[in-house]
Write a protein that holds these residues in place. Structure first.
Motif, short mmCIF file in Angstrom:
data_model
loop_
_atom_site.label_atom_id
_atom_site.label_comp_id
_atom_site.label_asym_id
_atom_site.label_seq_id
_atom_site.Cartn_x
_atom_site.Cartn_y
_atom_site.Cartn_z
N PRO A 25 0.98 -1.05 0.01
CA PRO A 25 0.08 0.04 0.15
C PRO A 25 1.01 1.34 0.02
N ASN A 26 2.06 1.30 0.59
CA ASN A 26 2.94 2.48 0.43
C ASN A 26 3.13 3.15 -0.95
N SER A 27 3.23 1.99 -2.11
CA SER A 27 3.40 2.45 -3.25
C SER A 27 2.41 2.82 -4.19
N TRP A 28 1.23 2.75 -3.69
CA TRP A 28 0.18 2.84 -4.68
C TRP A 28 0.01 4.31 -5.20
N SER A 29 0.15 5.26 -4.27
CA SER A 29 0.07 6.50 -5.02
C SER A 29 1.14 6.87 -5.86
N VAL A 54 -5.30 2.98 -14.45
CA VAL A 54 -5.11 3.90 -13.41
C VAL A 54 -6.56 3.87 -12.64
N TYR A 55 -7.60 4.13 -13.52
CA TYR A 55 -8.89 4.17 -12.86
C TYR A 55 -9.35 3.06 -12.07
N ILE A 56 -9.02 1.95 -12.82
CA ILE A 56 -9.61 0.60 -12.35
C ILE A 56 -8.66 0.29 -10.97
N MET A 57 -7.58 0.57 -11.04
CA MET A 57 -6.62 0.30 -9.77
C MET A 57 -7.23 1.41 -8.56
N LEU A 58 -7.44 2.66 -8.97
CA LEU A 58 -7.87 3.54 -8.18
C LEU A 58 -9.13 3.04 -7.43
N PHE A 59 -9.96 2.55 -8.30
CA PHE A 59 -11.28 2.22 -7.69
C PHE A 59 -11.01 1.04 -6.74
#
Length: 257
Positions: free
Chosen positions: A194-198, A218-223
């Motif tokens: 989770p530390n690398s997601w953004s 990007v949108y799918i992973m962000l969701f």
């Protein structure tokens, strides 16, 4: 409804006042601004395109986010430990959950405001010098915030049950891991951290904006990551706080001896 809204506003104002004389604001607001100033100086010194300077600035903000969280999120809880010995959290008529929720909202809003202000200042700086950044570059703000939400909530829970020195150590480790995951070593495994997601999502968004397949990813992973954060919040609020009550209480009792 109006009573609950009044209470929420009162919680936010009280939190603002409590951390006024601490290092919370200098860390949360000052750090992004100082880093932005450094990259502005770097831009003038190297004469690189402003979009590249902006890209490195965003990457730096996201990479250091774990250490930023570890050094700032514990402060409101530390104030309760030192000044009130945790009495407001455990003895408040509003209940422990509502007090902790108020602190979460306050810190989330403050971090979002600091992120928005620092990035908008960089965007306006580019306009002033005549090298405007594309409008879509501002869309990275919600991407960063939503990408960091799971990590933010995870740090809140760890802060409640662990010592602050351990939290800072975790933040340093996660920041170093961010740098490693940005290399080829992170290919195929970064979404497990989770530390690398953004960081990774911002990198994909800014470097591959015109490639439809990448942007849809990007949108799918962000969701997915936002959904994970919401689920974590619900688990934290309705189950983990009750299950961890004695761990939280023991953590606060260290300051009462």
């Amino acid at each position: 409804m109006s009573i609950n809204r009044h209470l929420n506003i009162r919680f936010l104002i009280s939190e603002c006042i409590k951390v006024k004389r601490s290092g919370f604001y200098p860390i949360v607001i000052g750090t992004p601004l100082i880093i932005g100033l450094c990259y502005i100086c770097y831009f003038f010194y190297t004469s690189i395109p402003i979009i590249d300077s902006y890209y490195y600035y965003i990457l730096t903000l996201t990479i250091i986010s774990p250490i930023l969280f570890s050094c700032s999120l514990y402060i409101p809880f530390e104030i309760e430990k030192k000044c009130c010995q945790g009495k407001e959290i455990f003895s408040s008529p509003f209940g422990m959950k509502k007090i902790i929720r108020g602190k979460i909202y306050f810190m989330a809003i403050t971090h979002l405001c600091a992120l928005t202000i620092s990035i908008c200042i960089y965007y306006l700086f580019a306009k002033i010098i005549g090298q405007s950044l594309p409008t879509y570059s501002l869309f990275v703000i919600p991407i960063i915030f939503l990408g960091q939400l799971f990590l933010f909530l995870l740090f809140i829970f760890l802060i409640l049950i662990l010592d602050k020195n351990v939290i800072i150590l975790i933040g340093i480790t996660a920041t170093l891991l961010n740098g490693i995951l940005m290399t080829k070593l992170g290919n195929g495994i970064w979404f497990y951290f989770p530390n690398s997601w953004s960081t990774i999502l911002s990198h994909i968004f800014l470097k591959c904006y015109n490639i439809e397949s990448y942007i849809s990813n990007v949108y799918i992973m962000l969701f997915k990551f936002s959904s994970s954060a919401i689920i974590l919040y619900l688990i934290l609020y309705y189950w983990l706080l009750n299950k961890s009550y004695f761990l939280i209480e023991n953590n606060y009792k260290k300051h009462q001896q």
